[in-house]
Design an enzyme around this catalytic site. Structure first.
Site, PDB file in Angstrom:
ATOM      1  N   LYS A   1     106.218  40.429 111.390  1.00  0.00           N
ATOM      2  CA  LYS A   1     107.537  39.867 110.833  1.00  0.00           C
ATOM      3  C   LYS A   1     108.532  40.973 111.204  1.00  0.00           C
ATOM      4  O   LYS A   1     108.259  42.345 111.149  1.00  0.00           O
ATOM      5  CB  LYS A   1     107.220  39.753 109.372  1.00  0.00           C
TER       6      LYS A   1
ATOM      7  N   GLU B   1      95.819  29.256 108.457  1.00  0.00           N
ATOM      8  CA  GLU B   1      95.727  30.014 107.474  1.00  0.00           C
ATOM      9  C   GLU B   1      96.513  29.216 106.325  1.00  0.00           C
ATOM     10  O   GLU B   1      97.160  28.205 106.564  1.00  0.00           O
ATOM     11  CB  GLU B   1      96.283  31.451 107.694  1.00  0.00           C
TER      12      GLU B   1
HETATM   13  N1  PSU Z   1     103.209  33.720 109.014  1.00  0.00           N
HETATM   14  C1  PSU Z   1     104.360  33.357 108.005  1.00  0.00           C
HETATM   15  N2  PSU Z   1     104.364  33.467 106.838  1.00  0.00           N
HETATM   16  C2  PSU Z   1     103.655  34.050 106.116  1.00  0.00           C
HETATM   17  C3  PSU Z   1     102.401  34.801 106.836  1.00  0.00           C
HETATM   18  C4  PSU Z   1     102.134  34.566 107.998  1.00  0.00           C
HETATM   19  O1  PSU Z   1     105.035  32.593 108.596  1.00  0.00           O
HETATM   20  O2  PSU Z   1     103.797  34.239 104.915  1.00  0.00           O
HETATM   21  C5  PSU Z   1     101.323  35.366 105.901  1.00  0.00           C
HETATM   22  C6  PSU Z   1     100.054  35.693 106.503  1.00  0.00           C
HETATM   23  O3  PSU Z   1      99.211  35.323 105.661  1.00  0.00           O
HETATM   24  C7  PSU Z   1      99.734  37.458 106.468  1.00  0.00           C
HETATM   25  C8  PSU Z   1     100.756  37.737 105.340  1.00  0.00           C
HETATM   26  O4  PSU Z   1      98.649  37.567 106.695  1.00  0.00           O
HETATM   27  O5  PSU Z   1     101.935  36.962 105.679  1.00  0.00           O
HETATM   28  C9  PSU Z   1     100.953  39.330 105.374  1.00  0.00           C
HETATM   29  O6  PSU Z   1     101.170  39.566 104.197  1.00  0.00           O
HETATM   30  P1  PSU Z   1     100.842  41.398 104.093  1.00  0.00           P
HETATM   31  O7  PSU Z   1     102.227  41.882 104.734  1.00  0.00           O
HETATM   32  O8  PSU Z   1     100.854  41.352 102.545  1.00  0.00           O
HETATM   33  O9  PSU Z   1      99.644  41.775 104.689  1.00  0.00           O
END
Ligand code: PSU
Ligand code: MN
Length: 302
Positions: free
Chosen positions: A159, A21
């Site tokens: 996360k 990604e």
């Molecule tokens: N993994 C990482 N850093 C990131 C992400 C994933 O180490 O920034 C990103 C991915 O693109 C994931 C996003 O889809 O964080 C999640 O964002 P949100 O919580 O707004 O859906």
């Protein structure tokens, strides 16, 4: 959709490919760490015998595989849009009033990977149910995507800024197959364990590939989510992380800006410790994804 020739040739030969990604490049990591990690992740995929396919939308066209200039552009241009499922139609519409350059999140990358017939994808940490969800209703589109789209996703868990028990519960409810690579507990991104269990433990990339193939043969849609805990040397204790999170989560913005803001703020508060863990886990996940994709390609050609 523009697919790099090497990726197209590998696809036609039934070879191994790993989707990567680009939101973590544009929004997840600071410059110049983001460029370094984007390149290292691709190198790690190659080291495992697979071809990397980093995804983004550029000038209204979905790109499968990016050259160095494009990675630099995504890493340095301010205001690159963060594209998830809901955003892809506008970004790909070609309409002049629409944002046309965007980095893809887990959900958007899975959609593009599925369209390009790439069955394995590596990221850092997935999005999930946010803390305070009962008021905000903030649940990452990543979770819906994992329930719907058949692209195996290799991550270091959700996360740690999230509501981990509710995230775990959502994955169960939506029928995502949660596999721990050499672990019994779901990891929590910077931490090796969340204290919540995975569905099944696997010891080898070959066994994981068999689970992916079995899910695919069932035709039920949705993903196998492989959790690969961050390496011991880079891991941080969950209690330590919790202190950083609690010290800033009330100031976090709402919506799509929340996760990038929290990652940057915690990197600052941890004196770069969280950043170092984040970099390491992305590269290790890419390497594992390469081995899984190679094992899956071997199953498919036998
Ligand atoms: N993994 C990482 N850093 C990131 C992400 C994933 O180490 O920034 C990103 C991915 O693109 C994931 C996003 O889809 O964080 C999640 O964002 P949100 O919580 O707004 O859906
Ligand atoms: Mn959200």
């Amino acid at each position: 959709m523009r697919i790099l020739p090497e990726i197209e040739a590998t696809r036609q030969a039934g070879g191994a490919i790993v989707a990567l990604e680009s939101t973590l490049i544009s929004h997840g990591l600071p410059h110049p760490d983001n460029i370094e990690v984007a390149r290292s992740a691709e190198t790690a995929v190659r080291g495992s015998g697979a071809v990397p396919a980093t995804m983004a939308v550029l000038d209204g066209v979905a790109h499968v595989g990016l050259d160095d200039d494009t990675i630099n552009r995504l890493a340095t241009t301010p205001g690159v849009v963060k594209l998830s499922r809901r955003d892809l139609p506008a970004a790909l519409s070609g309409a002049s009033s629409m944002p046309a350059v965007g980095a893809t999140t887990v959900s958007a990358t899975m959609i593009l990977a599925h369209q390009a017939d790439i069955p394995v994808f590596a990221t850092g940490g997935i999005g999930g149910v946010h803390r305070g969800v009962t008021d905000s209703m903030d649940i990452s589109a990543d979770l819906f995507e994992l329930s719907a789209t058949p692209v195996a996703t290799i991550c270091a868990g959700p996360k740690a800024i999230l509501d981990l028990p509710r995230t775990r519960e959502y994955l169960e409810t939506m029928g995502v197959t949660l596999v721990g690579y050499r672990c019994d507990d779901m990891p929590a991104f910077w931490a090796r364990s969340s204290g919540l269990s995975v569905d099944i433990r696997a010891e080898t990339p070959e066994d994981i590939a068999k689970v992916i193939a079995a899910r695919s043969d069932l035709g039920i849609g949705g993903a196998v989510l492989v959790c690969n805990p961050v390496a011991e040397e880079a891991a941080i204790g969950l209690d330590v992380i919790e202190g950083w999170i609690e010290s800033c989560i009330d100031s976090a913005p709402a919506g799509a800006a929340a996760t990038p803001w929290l990652l940057a703020e915690i990197a600052r508060r941890s004196d770069g410790q969280s950043l170092a863990a984040n970099k390491r886990l992305i590269i290790d996940n890419a390497a594992l994804a390469g081995r899984i994709s190679a094992a899956l390609a071997a199953i498919r050609s036998s």
